[in-house]
Design a protein around this motif. Structure first.
Motif, PDB file in Angstrom:
ATOM      1  N   HIS A  51     -37.378 -16.771  50.593  1.00 11.11           N
ATOM      2  CA  HIS A  51     -36.290 -16.192  51.372  1.00 11.11           C
ATOM      3  C   HIS A  51     -34.989 -16.996  51.333  1.00 11.11           C
ATOM      4  CE1 HIS A  51     -39.210 -13.329  52.699  1.00 11.11           C
ATOM      5  NE2 HIS A  51     -38.371 -12.745  53.528  1.00 11.11           N
ATOM      6  N   HIS A  70     -33.760  -5.785  50.714  1.00 12.82           N
ATOM      7  CA  HIS A  70     -34.271  -7.090  51.131  1.00 12.82           C
ATOM      8  C   HIS A  70     -35.446  -7.545  50.245  1.00 12.82           C
ATOM      9  CE1 HIS A  70     -35.504 -10.368  53.711  1.00 12.82           C
ATOM     10  NE2 HIS A  70     -36.721  -9.846  53.776  1.00 12.82           N
ATOM     11  N   VAL A  93     -35.891 -10.729  47.816  1.00 10.56           N
ATOM     12  CA  VAL A  93     -36.986 -11.689  48.055  1.00 10.56           C
ATOM     13  C   VAL A  93     -37.816 -11.862  46.779  1.00 10.56           C
ATOM     14  CG1 VAL A  93     -39.171 -11.998  49.317  1.00 10.56           C
ATOM     15  CG2 VAL A  93     -37.093 -11.364  50.557  1.00 10.56           C
TER      16      VAL A  93
HETATM   17 ZN   LIG Z   1     -38.514 -10.806  54.364  1.00 14.10          ZN
END
Ligand SMILES: [Zn+2]
Ligand SMILES: NC(=O)c1ccc[n+]([C@@H]2O[C@H](COP(=O)([O-])OP(=O)(O)OC[C@H]3O[C@@H](n4cnc5c(N)ncnc54)[C@H](O)[C@@H]3O)[C@@H](O)[C@H]2O)c1
Length: 361
Positions: free
Chosen positions: A249, A266, A270
Protein backbone atom coordinates in the motif's frame (compact mmCIF):
# COMPACT_ATOMS: atom_id res chain seq x y z
CA UNK A 1 -24.81 -20.04 4.95
CA UNK A 2 -21.54 -19.50 6.80
CA UNK A 3 -21.63 -17.69 10.14
CA UNK A 4 -18.38 -16.36 11.36
CA UNK A 5 -17.88 -14.53 14.60
CA UNK A 6 -15.44 -11.65 14.51
CA UNK A 7 -13.85 -11.64 17.92
CA UNK A 8 -11.86 -8.48 18.43
CA UNK A 9 -11.13 -8.80 22.11
CA UNK A 10 -12.51 -10.64 25.08
CA UNK A 11 -16.14 -9.61 25.42
CA UNK A 12 -16.46 -7.85 22.09
CA UNK A 13 -17.37 -9.66 18.94
CA UNK A 14 -19.84 -9.37 16.11
CA UNK A 15 -21.33 -11.70 13.58
CA UNK A 16 -20.62 -11.90 9.89
CA UNK A 17 -23.16 -13.80 7.82
CA UNK A 18 -21.93 -15.05 4.46
CA UNK A 19 -24.26 -16.70 1.98
CA UNK A 20 -26.51 -16.50 -1.05
CA UNK A 21 -29.94 -14.89 -1.15
CA UNK A 22 -29.43 -13.12 2.17
CA UNK A 23 -30.72 -9.70 1.05
CA UNK A 24 -34.33 -10.88 1.23
CA UNK A 25 -33.86 -11.79 4.89
CA UNK A 26 -31.86 -8.76 6.07
CA UNK A 27 -34.73 -7.71 8.35
CA UNK A 28 -34.85 -11.04 10.17
CA UNK A 29 -31.09 -11.14 10.68
CA UNK A 30 -31.08 -7.57 11.95
CA UNK A 31 -33.70 -8.05 14.66
CA UNK A 32 -31.31 -9.67 17.12
CA UNK A 33 -28.62 -7.05 16.74
CA UNK A 34 -30.35 -3.69 17.23
CA UNK A 35 -32.59 -2.05 19.79
CA UNK A 36 -34.51 0.62 17.89
CA UNK A 37 -37.12 0.46 15.17
CA UNK A 38 -36.09 3.32 12.91
CA UNK A 39 -33.07 3.18 10.64
CA UNK A 40 -31.37 4.84 7.69
CA UNK A 41 -30.31 2.78 4.69
CA UNK A 42 -27.36 4.64 3.21
CA UNK A 43 -26.52 3.63 -0.34
CA UNK A 44 -25.22 5.00 -3.62
CA UNK A 45 -27.07 5.60 -6.88
CA UNK A 46 -25.88 2.38 -8.58
CA UNK A 47 -26.49 0.10 -5.63
CA UNK A 48 -29.85 1.67 -4.78
CA UNK A 49 -31.09 0.88 -8.25
CA UNK A 50 -30.03 -2.74 -7.90
CA UNK A 51 -30.71 -3.75 -4.32
CA UNK A 52 -32.32 -1.06 -2.13
CA UNK A 53 -35.91 -2.17 -2.71
CA UNK A 54 -35.20 -5.69 -1.49
CA UNK A 55 -33.40 -4.50 1.63
CA UNK A 56 -36.04 -1.89 2.43
CA UNK A 57 -38.85 -4.38 1.98
CA UNK A 58 -37.17 -6.97 4.16
CA UNK A 59 -36.55 -4.44 6.95
CA UNK A 60 -40.15 -3.19 6.73
CA UNK A 61 -41.56 -6.73 6.87
CA UNK A 62 -39.49 -7.34 10.01
CA UNK A 63 -41.14 -4.33 11.67
CA UNK A 64 -38.48 -1.66 11.08
CA UNK A 65 -39.06 1.81 9.66
CA UNK A 66 -36.29 2.45 7.15
CA UNK A 67 -35.50 5.77 5.49
CA UNK A 68 -33.48 5.43 2.30
CA UNK A 69 -30.70 7.99 1.84
CA UNK A 70 -29.01 7.90 -1.54
CA UNK A 71 -25.76 9.58 -2.51
CA UNK A 72 -23.99 9.77 -5.88
CA UNK A 73 -21.79 6.72 -6.60
CA UNK A 74 -18.02 7.12 -6.37
CA UNK A 75 -15.17 8.18 -4.10
CA UNK A 76 -16.10 11.86 -4.56
CA UNK A 77 -19.04 11.30 -2.23
CA UNK A 78 -16.89 10.19 0.72
CA UNK A 79 -16.78 13.67 2.23
CA UNK A 80 -17.72 15.62 5.34
CA UNK A 81 -20.31 17.42 3.27
CA UNK A 82 -22.14 14.22 2.46
CA UNK A 83 -21.76 12.97 6.04
CA UNK A 84 -23.33 16.21 7.26
CA UNK A 85 -26.16 16.07 4.72
CA UNK A 86 -26.90 12.46 5.69
CA UNK A 87 -26.95 13.37 9.41
CA UNK A 88 -29.38 16.20 8.68
CA UNK A 89 -31.67 13.86 6.76
CA UNK A 90 -31.53 11.42 9.67
CA UNK A 91 -32.45 14.18 12.12
CA UNK A 92 -35.28 15.21 9.78
CA UNK A 93 -36.55 11.63 9.74
CA UNK A 94 -36.59 11.58 13.55
CA UNK A 95 -33.82 9.04 14.05
CA UNK A 96 -32.54 8.88 17.61
CA UNK A 97 -30.07 7.19 19.89
CA UNK A 98 -31.60 3.72 19.44
CA UNK A 99 -31.84 4.03 15.66
CA UNK A 100 -29.31 2.35 13.43
CA UNK A 101 -27.58 2.78 10.11
CA UNK A 102 -27.51 0.21 7.33
CA UNK A 103 -24.62 0.75 4.90
CA UNK A 104 -25.56 -0.87 1.60
CA UNK A 105 -22.76 -0.58 -0.95
CA UNK A 106 -19.04 -0.81 -1.60
CA UNK A 107 -16.19 0.52 0.51
CA UNK A 108 -17.19 4.14 -0.07
CA UNK A 109 -20.62 3.55 1.46
CA UNK A 110 -19.16 1.35 4.20
CA UNK A 111 -16.65 4.02 5.27
CA UNK A 112 -19.12 6.90 4.99
CA UNK A 113 -22.10 5.18 6.63
CA UNK A 114 -19.80 3.87 9.37
CA UNK A 115 -18.53 7.38 10.00
CA UNK A 116 -22.09 8.70 10.21
CA UNK A 117 -22.96 5.87 12.64
CA UNK A 118 -19.89 6.73 14.73
CA UNK A 119 -20.81 10.42 15.14
CA UNK A 120 -24.62 10.42 15.08
CA UNK A 121 -25.77 10.83 18.69
CA UNK A 122 -22.13 10.04 19.54
CA UNK A 123 -22.41 6.57 18.09
CA UNK A 124 -25.29 4.35 16.99
CA UNK A 125 -25.37 0.79 15.65
CA UNK A 126 -24.04 0.11 12.18
CA UNK A 127 -25.05 -2.81 9.97
CA UNK A 128 -22.80 -3.36 6.98
CA UNK A 129 -24.09 -4.92 3.77
CA UNK A 130 -21.04 -4.82 1.49
CA UNK A 131 -21.77 -5.17 -2.21
CA UNK A 132 -18.27 -5.24 -3.72
CA UNK A 133 -15.71 -8.01 -3.29
CA UNK A 134 -13.24 -5.47 -1.92
CA UNK A 135 -15.74 -4.36 0.70
CA UNK A 136 -16.56 -7.95 1.70
CA UNK A 137 -12.98 -9.10 2.17
CA UNK A 138 -11.49 -5.86 3.41
CA UNK A 139 -13.24 -2.57 4.15
CA UNK A 140 -16.28 -3.94 6.02
CA UNK A 141 -14.00 -5.64 8.54
CA UNK A 142 -11.89 -3.88 11.10
CA UNK A 143 -13.96 -0.88 12.15
CA UNK A 144 -12.09 1.86 10.28
CA UNK A 145 -14.58 4.47 9.06
CA UNK A 146 -13.94 7.88 7.60
CA UNK A 147 -14.11 10.52 4.91
CA UNK A 148 -11.66 12.12 2.49
CA UNK A 149 -10.67 15.78 2.54
CA UNK A 150 -8.81 17.93 0.03
CA UNK A 151 -5.62 17.19 2.01
CA UNK A 152 -5.89 13.45 1.48
CA UNK A 153 -7.83 10.23 1.73
CA UNK A 154 -9.05 8.79 5.02
CA UNK A 155 -7.38 11.45 7.18
CA UNK A 156 -10.57 12.04 9.15
CA UNK A 157 -12.45 9.18 10.71
CA UNK A 158 -13.31 7.07 13.68
CA UNK A 159 -12.97 3.49 14.81
CA UNK A 160 -16.51 2.14 14.96
CA UNK A 161 -17.11 -1.60 14.77
CA UNK A 162 -20.29 -2.78 13.06
CA UNK A 163 -22.97 -4.70 14.96
CA UNK A 164 -23.48 -7.11 12.09
CA UNK A 165 -22.07 -7.70 8.60
CA UNK A 166 -24.17 -9.42 5.93
CA UNK A 167 -22.27 -10.70 2.89
CA UNK A 168 -24.61 -11.90 0.16
CA UNK A 169 -22.30 -13.13 -2.60
CA UNK A 170 -25.16 -13.05 -5.13
CA UNK A 171 -24.82 -9.27 -5.32
CA UNK A 172 -21.39 -9.70 -6.90
CA UNK A 173 -23.02 -10.92 -10.13
CA UNK A 174 -23.67 -7.33 -11.23
CA UNK A 175 -20.24 -6.03 -10.27
CA UNK A 176 -18.22 -4.83 -13.30
CA UNK A 177 -15.27 -7.15 -14.01
CA UNK A 178 -12.64 -4.53 -13.21
CA UNK A 179 -14.25 -3.91 -9.81
CA UNK A 180 -14.41 -7.65 -9.18
CA UNK A 181 -10.74 -8.12 -10.03
CA UNK A 182 -9.58 -5.31 -7.78
CA UNK A 183 -10.97 -7.21 -4.80
CA UNK A 184 -8.40 -9.89 -5.60
CA UNK A 185 -5.53 -7.50 -4.99
CA UNK A 186 -6.50 -7.48 -1.29
CA UNK A 187 -7.11 -11.26 -1.31
CA UNK A 188 -3.67 -11.88 -2.83
CA UNK A 189 -2.20 -9.45 -0.27
CA UNK A 190 -3.81 -11.47 2.54
CA UNK A 191 -2.35 -14.67 1.09
CA UNK A 192 1.14 -13.19 0.87
CA UNK A 193 1.20 -11.82 4.40
CA UNK A 194 -0.56 -14.66 6.20
CA UNK A 195 -1.76 -17.67 4.23
CA UNK A 196 0.58 -19.67 1.98
CA UNK A 197 -2.11 -22.31 1.50
CA UNK A 198 -4.59 -19.80 0.11
CA UNK A 199 -1.85 -18.51 -2.19
CA UNK A 200 -1.45 -22.03 -3.62
CA UNK A 201 -5.20 -22.21 -4.19
CA UNK A 202 -5.19 -18.88 -5.98
CA UNK A 203 -2.46 -20.13 -8.30
CA UNK A 204 -4.88 -22.69 -9.71
CA UNK A 205 -8.13 -20.77 -9.16
CA UNK A 206 -10.62 -20.65 -12.01
CA UNK A 207 -10.71 -16.96 -12.90
CA UNK A 208 -13.60 -17.09 -15.35
CA UNK A 209 -17.04 -16.20 -14.04
CA UNK A 210 -19.59 -17.38 -13.07
CA UNK A 211 -18.31 -18.97 -9.90
CA UNK A 212 -19.93 -21.42 -7.61
CA UNK A 213 -21.46 -19.32 -4.82
CA UNK A 214 -20.05 -21.73 -2.25
CA UNK A 215 -16.47 -21.25 -3.47
CA UNK A 216 -16.93 -17.49 -3.21
CA UNK A 217 -18.47 -17.76 0.24
CA UNK A 218 -15.53 -19.83 1.48
CA UNK A 219 -13.03 -17.43 -0.01
CA UNK A 220 -14.75 -14.41 1.56
CA UNK A 221 -14.89 -16.19 4.91
CA UNK A 222 -11.22 -17.10 4.82
CA UNK A 223 -10.19 -13.54 4.06
CA UNK A 224 -12.36 -12.14 6.81
CA UNK A 225 -10.64 -14.50 9.23
CA UNK A 226 -7.18 -13.39 8.11
CA UNK A 227 -8.02 -9.70 8.46
CA UNK A 228 -9.79 -10.20 11.78
CA UNK A 229 -6.87 -12.10 13.27
CA UNK A 230 -4.53 -9.23 12.47
CA UNK A 231 -6.96 -6.48 13.53
CA UNK A 232 -7.67 -8.25 16.83
CA UNK A 233 -4.00 -7.89 17.76
CA UNK A 234 -4.01 -4.15 17.15
CA UNK A 235 -7.56 -2.80 16.86
CA UNK A 236 -6.54 0.87 16.99
CA UNK A 237 -3.52 0.62 14.69
CA UNK A 238 -1.02 1.52 17.40
CA UNK A 239 1.43 -1.33 17.81
CA UNK A 240 2.43 -1.92 14.20
CA UNK A 241 0.70 -5.32 13.95
CA UNK A 242 -2.19 -3.92 11.92
CA UNK A 243 0.29 -2.21 9.63
CA UNK A 244 0.96 -5.61 8.03
CA UNK A 245 -2.30 -5.07 6.16
CA UNK A 246 -0.57 -2.19 4.42
CA UNK A 247 1.62 -4.57 2.44
CA UNK A 248 1.80 -3.15 -1.09
CA UNK A 249 0.00 0.00 0.00
CA UNK A 250 2.90 2.45 0.47
CA UNK A 251 3.70 2.43 -3.23
CA UNK A 252 0.06 1.60 -4.09
CA UNK A 253 -1.25 4.76 -2.44
CA UNK A 254 1.45 6.86 -4.13
CA UNK A 255 0.43 5.43 -7.53
CA UNK A 256 -3.25 6.13 -6.83
CA UNK A 257 -2.40 9.70 -5.89
CA UNK A 258 -0.08 10.20 -8.87
CA UNK A 259 -2.93 9.04 -11.12
CA UNK A 260 -5.25 11.58 -9.44
CA UNK A 261 -7.42 8.68 -8.26
CA UNK A 262 -8.72 8.30 -11.80
CA UNK A 263 -6.13 6.27 -13.65
CA UNK A 264 -6.16 3.22 -11.37
CA UNK A 265 -8.71 1.64 -9.07
CA UNK A 266 -7.42 1.15 -5.52
CA UNK A 267 -6.86 -2.59 -6.03
CA UNK A 268 -5.04 -2.01 -9.30
CA UNK A 269 -2.67 0.46 -7.65
CA UNK A 270 -2.18 -2.01 -4.79
CA UNK A 271 -1.35 -4.73 -7.31
CA UNK A 272 1.50 -2.56 -8.62
CA UNK A 273 2.45 -1.73 -5.03
CA UNK A 274 2.64 -5.46 -4.26
CA UNK A 275 5.05 -5.96 -7.17
CA UNK A 276 7.22 -3.13 -5.81
CA UNK A 277 7.04 -4.50 -2.25
CA UNK A 278 8.11 -7.93 -3.52
CA UNK A 279 11.10 -6.43 -5.37
CA UNK A 280 12.11 -4.66 -2.15
CA UNK A 281 11.54 -7.87 -0.19
CA UNK A 282 13.94 -9.73 -2.50
CA UNK A 283 16.58 -7.12 -1.71
CA UNK A 284 15.93 -6.58 2.00
CA UNK A 285 14.08 -9.60 3.36
CA UNK A 286 15.44 -12.59 1.45
CA UNK A 287 12.30 -13.29 -0.62
CA UNK A 288 13.26 -15.69 -3.42
CA UNK A 289 12.95 -14.45 -6.99
CA UNK A 290 10.92 -17.60 -7.69
CA UNK A 291 8.29 -16.54 -5.14
CA UNK A 292 8.34 -12.95 -6.42
CA UNK A 293 7.61 -14.27 -9.92
CA UNK A 294 4.83 -16.48 -8.54
CA UNK A 295 3.18 -13.39 -7.01
CA UNK A 296 3.37 -11.51 -10.31
CA UNK A 297 1.84 -14.50 -12.12
CA UNK A 298 -1.09 -14.69 -9.67
CA UNK A 299 -1.80 -10.96 -9.95
CA UNK A 300 -1.85 -11.31 -13.73
CA UNK A 301 -4.17 -14.34 -13.49
CA UNK A 302 -6.76 -12.07 -11.92
CA UNK A 303 -6.38 -9.39 -14.56
CA UNK A 304 -4.44 -7.03 -12.31
CA UNK A 305 -1.68 -4.74 -13.63
CA UNK A 306 1.93 -5.61 -12.79
CA UNK A 307 3.66 -3.01 -14.97
CA UNK A 308 3.06 0.73 -15.17
CA UNK A 309 2.13 2.25 -18.52
CA UNK A 310 5.31 3.49 -20.25
CA UNK A 311 4.30 7.15 -20.22
CA UNK A 312 3.25 7.22 -16.55
CA UNK A 313 5.58 9.51 -14.60
CA UNK A 314 7.66 7.55 -12.07
CA UNK A 315 8.85 10.83 -10.57
CA UNK A 316 5.30 11.81 -9.79
CA UNK A 317 4.88 8.57 -7.84
CA UNK A 318 8.06 9.19 -5.85
CA UNK A 319 6.84 12.75 -5.22
CA UNK A 320 3.55 11.38 -3.90
CA UNK A 321 5.28 9.10 -1.38
CA UNK A 322 5.85 11.94 1.06
CA UNK A 323 2.10 12.29 1.61
CA UNK A 324 2.04 8.85 3.15
CA UNK A 325 1.28 8.79 6.88
CA UNK A 326 4.19 6.37 7.33
CA UNK A 327 6.66 8.96 6.09
CA UNK A 328 5.67 11.70 8.45
CA UNK A 329 8.40 11.12 11.04
CA UNK A 330 11.07 10.99 8.35
CA UNK A 331 11.70 7.34 9.16
CA UNK A 332 10.31 4.86 6.67
CA UNK A 333 8.35 1.93 8.02
CA UNK A 334 7.82 -0.58 5.26
CA UNK A 335 6.13 -3.99 5.20
CA UNK A 336 8.19 -6.75 3.58
CA UNK A 337 7.67 -10.46 3.04
CA UNK A 338 10.50 -12.94 3.59
CA UNK A 339 8.40 -15.75 2.07
CA UNK A 340 4.78 -16.16 0.95
CA UNK A 341 2.62 -16.50 4.06
CA UNK A 342 4.66 -14.18 6.29
CA UNK A 343 5.35 -10.45 6.62
CA UNK A 344 6.94 -7.98 9.00
CA UNK A 345 7.41 -4.27 9.43
CA UNK A 346 10.93 -2.93 9.07
CA UNK A 347 12.85 0.33 9.06
CA UNK A 348 15.64 -1.18 6.91
CA UNK A 349 14.08 -0.04 3.64
CA UNK A 350 15.46 3.20 2.23
CA UNK A 351 13.80 5.78 0.01
CA UNK A 352 16.33 4.76 -2.63
CA UNK A 353 15.07 1.14 -2.46
CA UNK A 354 11.54 2.35 -3.02
CA UNK A 355 12.58 4.67 -5.82
CA UNK A 356 14.42 1.82 -7.51
CA UNK A 357 11.43 -0.53 -7.20
CA UNK A 358 9.13 2.12 -8.71
CA UNK A 359 11.62 2.61 -11.54
CA UNK A 360 11.43 -1.12 -12.33
CA UNK A 361 7.62 -1.20 -12.53
ZN1 LIG B 1 -6.34 -1.62 0.26
N1 LIG C 1 -12.26 0.94 6.07
C1 LIG C 1 -11.29 0.19 5.57
O1 LIG C 1 -10.62 -0.55 6.29
C2 LIG C 1 -11.04 0.21 4.10
C3 LIG C 1 -10.22 -0.75 3.52
C4 LIG C 1 -10.06 -0.74 2.13
C5 LIG C 1 -10.69 0.23 1.35
N2 LIG C 1 -11.48 1.17 1.97
C6 LIG C 1 -12.19 2.19 1.19
O2 LIG C 1 -13.08 1.54 0.30
C7 LIG C 1 -13.31 2.40 -0.82
C8 LIG C 1 -13.27 1.58 -2.08
O3 LIG C 1 -14.28 0.61 -2.02
P1 LIG C 1 -14.95 0.00 -3.35
O4 LIG C 1 -13.87 -0.41 -4.27
O5 LIG C 1 -15.94 -1.01 -2.92
O6 LIG C 1 -15.61 1.29 -4.04
P2 LIG C 1 -17.11 1.83 -4.23
O7 LIG C 1 -17.89 1.77 -2.99
O8 LIG C 1 -16.97 3.14 -4.90
O9 LIG C 1 -17.74 0.79 -5.27
C9 LIG C 1 -17.20 0.71 -6.56
C10 LIG C 1 -18.28 0.90 -7.65
O10 LIG C 1 -19.07 -0.26 -7.75
C11 LIG C 1 -20.46 0.06 -7.67
N3 LIG C 1 -21.08 -1.10 -7.05
C12 LIG C 1 -21.01 -1.48 -5.76
N4 LIG C 1 -21.59 -2.67 -5.59
C13 LIG C 1 -22.05 -3.06 -6.81
C14 LIG C 1 -22.72 -4.21 -7.29
N5 LIG C 1 -22.97 -5.24 -6.48
N6 LIG C 1 -23.03 -4.27 -8.60
C15 LIG C 1 -22.71 -3.25 -9.44
N7 LIG C 1 -22.07 -2.14 -9.06
C16 LIG C 1 -21.73 -2.06 -7.75
C17 LIG C 1 -20.50 1.33 -6.88
O11 LIG C 1 -21.67 2.06 -7.13
C18 LIG C 1 -19.25 2.05 -7.36
O12 LIG C 1 -19.53 2.71 -8.57
C19 LIG C 1 -12.28 3.49 -0.74
O13 LIG C 1 -12.89 4.69 -0.30
C20 LIG C 1 -11.29 3.00 0.31
O14 LIG C 1 -10.66 4.04 1.00
C21 LIG C 1 -11.66 1.17 3.31
Amino acid sequence: MIHTGVELCAGFSYQVLIGSGLLEAVGNYTVKHVRGQTCAIISDTNVTRLFADRVKKSLTLAGFEPTLIRIPAGEKSKTFKHAEAICEKMIGAGLGRQSFVVGLGGGVIGDLSGFVAAIYHRGIAHIQIPTTLLAMVDSSIGGKTGVDTSAGKNLIGAFHQPSLVIDDVDVLKTLPRRQFNQGFAEIIKHAIIADAKMFKQLQSWKTRLPWQPLALQRLVCRNIKIKTKIVAQDEYDRTGKRALLNFGHTVGHAIERAGNYRKFLHGEAVSLGIVAACAISVKRAGLSTRQRDAVIAVLQRFGLPTRLPKNFSRNKIVGSLKFDKKFESGKIRFVVTPRIGAAYLTTDVTLEDIREAIGEL
